[in-house]
Design a protein around this motif. Sequence first.
Motif, mmCIF file in Angstrom:
data_model
loop_
_atom_site.group_PDB
_atom_site.id
_atom_site.type_symbol
_atom_site.label_atom_id
_atom_site.label_comp_id
_atom_site.label_asym_id
_atom_site.label_seq_id
_atom_site.Cartn_x
_atom_site.Cartn_y
_atom_site.Cartn_z
ATOM 1 N N GLU A 416 76.158 32.077 39.817
ATOM 2 C CA GLU A 416 76.529 30.678 40.520
ATOM 3 C C GLU A 416 75.428 30.294 41.561
ATOM 4 N N ILE A 417 75.282 31.416 42.699
ATOM 5 C CA ILE A 417 74.418 31.404 43.425
ATOM 6 C C ILE A 417 73.128 30.974 42.962
ATOM 7 N N THR A 418 72.427 31.855 42.031
ATOM 8 C CA THR A 418 71.090 31.639 41.574
ATOM 9 C C THR A 418 70.860 30.297 40.756
ATOM 10 N N HIS A 419 72.189 29.669 40.329
ATOM 11 C CA HIS A 419 72.145 28.300 39.728
ATOM 12 C C HIS A 419 72.056 27.382 40.743
ATOM 13 N N LEU A 420 72.996 27.434 41.791
ATOM 14 C CA LEU A 420 72.856 26.487 42.899
ATOM 15 C C LEU A 420 71.345 26.466 43.622
ATOM 16 N N LEU A 421 70.978 27.351 43.865
ATOM 17 C CA LEU A 421 69.578 27.559 44.436
ATOM 18 C C LEU A 421 68.364 26.956 43.672
ATOM 19 N N ASP A 422 68.637 27.217 42.310
ATOM 20 C CA ASP A 422 67.497 26.534 41.469
ATOM 21 C C ASP A 422 67.579 25.101 41.387
ATOM 22 N N PHE A 423 68.996 24.530 41.421
ATOM 23 C CA PHE A 423 69.442 23.188 41.366
ATOM 24 C C PHE A 423 68.869 22.615 42.735
ATOM 25 N N CYS A 424 68.928 23.154 43.879
ATOM 26 C CA CYS A 424 68.366 22.836 45.142
ATOM 27 C C CYS A 424 67.086 22.637 45.087
ATOM 28 N N LEU A 425 66.401 23.602 44.524
ATOM 29 C CA LEU A 425 64.890 23.362 44.689
ATOM 30 C C LEU A 425 64.306 22.405 43.635
ATOM 31 N N SER A 426 65.073 22.258 42.603
ATOM 32 C CA SER A 426 64.690 21.190 41.683
ATOM 33 C C SER A 426 64.644 19.835 42.325
ATOM 34 N N LEU A 427 66.046 19.672 42.993
ATOM 35 C CA LEU A 427 66.071 18.369 43.518
ATOM 36 C C LEU A 427 65.059 18.008 44.599
ATOM 37 N N PHE A 428 64.915 18.849 45.489
ATOM 38 C CA PHE A 428 63.795 18.735 46.564
ATOM 39 C C PHE A 428 62.313 18.517 45.801
ATOM 40 N N ARG A 429 61.905 18.962 44.718
ATOM 41 C CA ARG A 429 60.704 18.985 44.095
ATOM 42 C C ARG A 429 60.586 17.276 43.561
ATOM 43 N N ASP A 430 61.910 16.967 43.021
ATOM 44 C CA ASP A 430 61.793 15.767 42.504
ATOM 45 C C ASP A 430 61.728 14.496 43.645
ATOM 46 N N PHE A 431 61.965 14.840 44.755
ATOM 47 C CA PHE A 431 61.752 14.061 46.042
ATOM 48 C C PHE A 431 60.470 14.287 46.640
ATOM 49 N N GLY A 432 59.516 15.147 46.256
ATOM 50 C CA GLY A 432 58.222 15.413 46.673
ATOM 51 C C GLY A 432 58.115 16.573 47.712
ATOM 52 N N LEU A 433 59.170 17.304 47.981
ATOM 53 C CA LEU A 433 59.168 18.293 48.689
ATOM 54 C C LEU A 433 59.050 19.534 47.908
ATOM 55 N N ASP A 434 57.931 20.664 48.099
ATOM 56 C CA ASP A 434 57.595 21.577 47.085
ATOM 57 C C ASP A 434 57.182 22.986 47.872
ATOM 58 N N ASP A 435 57.381 22.929 49.232
ATOM 59 C CA ASP A 435 56.994 23.974 50.063
ATOM 60 C C ASP A 435 58.265 24.599 50.967
ATOM 61 N N PHE A 436 58.830 25.736 50.483
ATOM 62 C CA PHE A 436 59.844 26.342 50.861
ATOM 63 C C PHE A 436 59.818 27.706 51.511
ATOM 64 N N TYR A 437 60.629 28.108 52.112
ATOM 65 C CA TYR A 437 61.259 29.460 52.274
ATOM 66 C C TYR A 437 62.725 29.458 52.511
#
Length: 662
Positions: A416-437
């Motif tokens: 579930e944590i992996t699922h949530l983390l993937d979900f968060c990162l995909s949302l940010f990419r959709d809004f134009g943010l793609d550089d994370f740590y």
Amino acid sequence: MSEIQVTVVTADAKAQQTVTSGTRAWELFTDTPEVIAARVDGQLRDLAHELTDGSDVEAVAIDSADGRDILRHSTAHVLAQAVQDLFPDARLGIGPPVVDGFYYDFDVETPFTPADLEKIETRMRKIVKEGQKFSRRVTTDADALTELQDEPYKLELIGLKGTGNAEDAAEGASVEVGGGELTIYDNLDRRGEVTWSDLCRGPHLPTTKRIPAFKLMRSAAAYWRGDERNKQLQRIYGTAWESKEALAEHLHRIEEAERRDHRKLGRDLDLFSFPDELGSGLAVFHPKGGVLRRVMEDYVKQRHIEEGFEYVATPHITKEGLFHTSGHLPYYADGMFPPMEMEGSNYYLKAMNCPMHNLIFSSRGRSYRELPLRLFELGSVYRNEKSGVVHGLTRVRGLTMDDSHSYVTREQAPAEITHLLDFCLSLFRDFGLDDFYLELSTRDDTNLDKFVGSDEEWAAATRVLEDAARESGLELVPDPGGAAYYGPKISVQARDAIGRTWQMSTIQYDFNQPRGFELEYQAADGTRQRPVMIHSAKFGSMERFLGVLVEHYAGAFPPWLAPVQVQAIPVAERHADHLHDVARRMRAAGLRVEVDDSDERMQKKIRNAQLQKVPFMMIAGDDDIEAGAVSFRYRDGRQDNGVPIEEAIARVVEAVESREQV
């Protein structure tokens, strides 16, 4: 002299070296001028530190994170010396390094002016040029109290030493006073005479000449120890860097940040405001800002549904007992607004949604077949932020969170944590943010009173989060002591268009609230088991995320987000009907279109649309009407003439659906 063995640590290897007793750290790094300090057996030390047998010694370069902190803290000392040279009655507060700079607090009769800052900076440059040596001296409490008798704030810090409060005295106070030995740093001139002294833990640069580039930025009022009940001091902010080029780049970033300031753009683009009549930290969204919020909210709702969440809604107030059960009142009371008395009970504005979601879970019996059970709410919450930290949309008192809670078995938690983390990162990419740590916030084992739960629970929860974070392949940064009272968390840190870092979503592992609310599900073997609760907020708050997007895009949103996607501009009044007809057809295709049929000249209308950062301008004159077409003008100044109406509509629809930037 006897010989000793030390180990020189580099990024790639460890190498033993034989040196004579009494060797100082600087003697190991004479050929590397960028080294300004050393980490000896895990502790940051001055280069003048005397090495002992068996020490591990690691160089600290001036352009490293630790090196910059030391540079900035040393520059803060130069600032304080300059202030007391020019204003002898100034009393010293604290002077820590902070992100990208430093500050020092002073008790002065009259606030500093810009002219004062110029004089102080000039004096600092003279001190730097003199090459004064930073010299560490161990002292006793009694001697320090005598030596610093004219510095009341330093005396207070000495009194806090060893009480457990020194770390909380103020932001950066621990830089000034540690819990162990007490040290003073003297600034020595070329003759070895003391020019100035300050209570400090260090370490520092070898000399002031090692300060390559600095600048004072501004002054502001600040309460001593961050407490509004204390005296208001004057804080001078500055910045220091390892080279003049790095300083110039930083100042350019500041200029760019000012250009992107969401508070200014929010006003210029008519997105939102903060009326005094409402109170600090409470925003109202104007129609264009409302469009932005609606697009964001509709999108995040749909994405949650696609990811298996069920939408719920809960009230804004509740009886206080609920927050006792959740543990928030004992551990988070300072962040909540005072209670309201009604019908013999105290009611609180909710500061978080999770207790209400627990009530939904417990409203009926649950089976293991229902897990993971994922509840999602766009819930408005209210937090009693101190006035000094309220800042535009990025730190508010009234906020709406895209808040979700996953109820899972312990075995389901990692997936579930992996699922949530993937979900968060995909949302940010959709809004134009793609550089994370990622940042992993854990319990501070030196202050266990701030946390609930057993060592075993914390270890298990932390391990699950850390494994999921490492599987993502992103950089993982530790944050000891940053956990919530009920469990550890992962925070997604995103970098924007100019490299600034913003904390976005958090994923928190909670073993405490299910116990407090006595949540249970029936397992496959018929036994009653307790679920694990995983908190996640994708955007964090809608307000903060919107503020970040304004600054990331500098207000020039991609077409799918833009409040107005097309601004129609008639060349003359007689062309307005044609554009109104095209606008109606565009609206029927789901586009946001406005027609500027004001009395302004066409060039002024184009300029207005540019200032409002509209992605597409649609212009029409006689030739366009005759051809059943429009002329397109893009945000970057390009223009296409004679575009057929159907093609014009298709172009905008494609740009919106593809989420491209124009």
